[in-house]
Design a protein around this motif. Structure first.
Motif, PDB file in Angstrom:
ATOM      1  N   ALA A  73      37.857  39.444  27.022  1.00 21.73           N
ATOM      2  CA  ALA A  73      38.497  40.061  25.857  1.00 21.73           C
ATOM      3  C   ALA A  73      38.163  41.546  25.784  1.00 21.73           C
ATOM      4  O   ALA A  73      39.032  42.379  25.488  1.00 21.73           O
ATOM      5  CB  ALA A  73      38.062  39.351  24.586  1.00 21.73           C
ATOM      6  N   ALA A  74      36.897  41.894  26.069  1.00 23.34           N
ATOM      7  CA  ALA A  74      36.488  43.304  26.067  1.00 23.34           C
ATOM      8  C   ALA A  74      37.204  44.082  27.161  1.00 23.34           C
ATOM      9  O   ALA A  74      37.598  45.239  26.970  1.00 23.34           O
ATOM     10  CB  ALA A  74      34.975  43.404  26.240  1.00 23.34           C
ATOM     11  N   SER A  75      37.399  43.458  28.314  1.00 25.09           N
ATOM     12  CA  SER A  75      38.090  44.117  29.424  1.00 25.09           C
ATOM     13  C   SER A  75      39.564  44.342  29.098  1.00 25.09           C
ATOM     14  O   SER A  75      40.115  45.413  29.385  1.00 25.09           O
ATOM     15  CB  SER A  75      37.961  43.277  30.694  1.00 25.09           C
ATOM     16  OG  SER A  75      36.608  43.114  31.054  1.00 25.09           O
ATOM     17  N   ILE A  76      40.201  43.341  28.512  1.00 32.42           N
ATOM     18  CA  ILE A  76      41.600  43.495  28.109  1.00 32.42           C
ATOM     19  C   ILE A  76      41.737  44.660  27.130  1.00 32.42           C
ATOM     20  O   ILE A  76      42.606  45.528  27.279  1.00 32.42           O
ATOM     21  CB  ILE A  76      42.127  42.197  27.473  1.00 32.42           C
ATOM     22  CG1 ILE A  76      42.157  41.062  28.494  1.00 32.42           C
ATOM     23  CG2 ILE A  76      43.519  42.412  26.876  1.00 32.42           C
ATOM     24  CD1 ILE A  76      42.373  39.691  27.883  1.00 32.42           C
ATOM     25  N   GLU A  77      40.860  44.696  26.137  1.00 31.41           N
ATOM     26  CA  GLU A  77      40.912  45.754  25.124  1.00 31.41           C
ATOM     27  C   GLU A  77      40.749  47.128  25.754  1.00 31.41           C
ATOM     28  O   GLU A  77      41.470  48.084  25.412  1.00 31.41           O
ATOM     29  CB  GLU A  77      39.818  45.518  24.090  1.00 31.41           C
ATOM     30  CG  GLU A  77      39.797  46.557  22.981  1.00 31.41           C
ATOM     31  CD  GLU A  77      38.684  46.319  21.974  1.00 31.41           C
ATOM     32  OE1 GLU A  77      38.580  47.108  21.018  1.00 31.41           O
ATOM     33  OE2 GLU A  77      37.906  45.358  22.157  1.00 31.41           O
ATOM     34  N   ALA A  78      39.810  47.255  26.696  1.00 29.33           N
ATOM     35  CA  ALA A  78      39.567  48.555  27.328  1.00 29.33           C
ATOM     36  C   ALA A  78      40.741  48.972  28.208  1.00 29.33           C
ATOM     37  O   ALA A  78      41.156  50.140  28.192  1.00 29.33           O
ATOM     38  CB  ALA A  78      38.286  48.485  28.157  1.00 29.33           C
ATOM     39  N   LEU A  79      41.309  48.052  28.957  1.00 27.47           N
ATOM     40  CA  LEU A  79      42.363  48.395  29.909  1.00 27.47           C
ATOM     41  C   LEU A  79      43.676  48.751  29.222  1.00 27.47           C
ATOM     42  O   LEU A  79      44.375  49.681  29.649  1.00 27.47           O
ATOM     43  CB  LEU A  79      42.573  47.243  30.894  1.00 27.47           C
ATOM     44  CG  LEU A  79      41.435  47.069  31.915  1.00 27.47           C
ATOM     45  CD1 LEU A  79      41.452  45.659  32.509  1.00 27.47           C
ATOM     46  CD2 LEU A  79      41.553  48.112  33.014  1.00 27.47           C
TER      47      LEU A  79
END
Length: 218
Positions: free
Chosen positions: A147-153
């Motif tokens: 979820a954190a990776s999706i948000e950052a990307l």
């Protein structure tokens, strides 16, 4: 949203998953990494079937032929460090893809190591605006890192389509990231295991993917 679980049908993926889970095979890090890479290649091939294609005329020594080629501009993003061999498998198939890397790791937030938080430290990625974004990470446990990776990307732009690929997922992790994804996204899993233990490791799973690939960390 589509969830594809390759464990629901028999294929050579069964052999690779059996070796990844087997404690005796895990003693050989090269074998473990190679099987993670193989799964990346197989999933990349399956995902390629969902792309849009357009014909290109290719000139051979004896004539010409029209061959449909993918139209999608692909970005493959992974979570360091466990995702590196999985990413390499995808990159062998999508050799023209751009690449993104996110440093996101789990941190236990209590003394008993039963509660987990996620810390995102670093990201290097091209813009994903209008592109097909593949986020590949072997383990989808709590869903926090993904979820954190999706948000950052997606801060770099709105992708045309998002595919999430993992080796093993849990129902809880899938539910968490569904809320972070658009309705037309797809989640691809080699297996979906029943749940996690008290330390938030997938059970039966196969252990810590990063440690099994590269050795224990401090």
């Amino acid at each position: 949203m589509q969830v594809i679980n390759f464990a629901e049908q028999n294929s050579i993926i069964n052999q690779y998953m059996a070796e990844l889970r087997d404690k005796s095979y895990q003693r050989n890090r090269l074998v473990f990494r190679t099987n993670i890479e193989r799964l990346g290649e197989l999933m990349a091939y399956e995902i390629s079937k969902t792309f849009d294609y357009k014909p290109k005329t290719v000139t051979t020594p004896l004539g010409t032929i029209d061959i449909p080629l993918p139209k999608d501009d692909v970005v493959i993003a992974t979570v360091l460090r466990a995702g590196l061999p999985f990413h390499q498998g995808f990159l062998r198939v999508f050799d023209h893809a751009e690449n993104g890397f996110v440093s996101a790791y789990r941190m236990y937030t209590n003394r008993e190591h039963t509660e987990v938080g996620v810390h995102t430290e670093y990201m290097a990625s091209p813009s994903v605006k209008g592109k097909t974004l593949l986020i590949v990470d072997p383990m989808l446990a709590t869903g926090g890192s993904m979820a954190a990776s999706i948000e950052a990307l997606v801060k770099t732009g709105k992708p045309r389509k998002i595919h999430i690929a993992c080796v093993i997922a849990t129902p809880e992790g899938i539910d968490v990231i569904k809320s972070a994804l658009p309705d037309d996204a797809a989640i691809w899993c080699a297996a979906i295991d029943p749940g996690m233990n008290e330390h938030k490791y997938i059970v039966p799973g196969f252990g810590d993917c990063g440690d099994l690939c590269y050795g224990e960390k401090l």
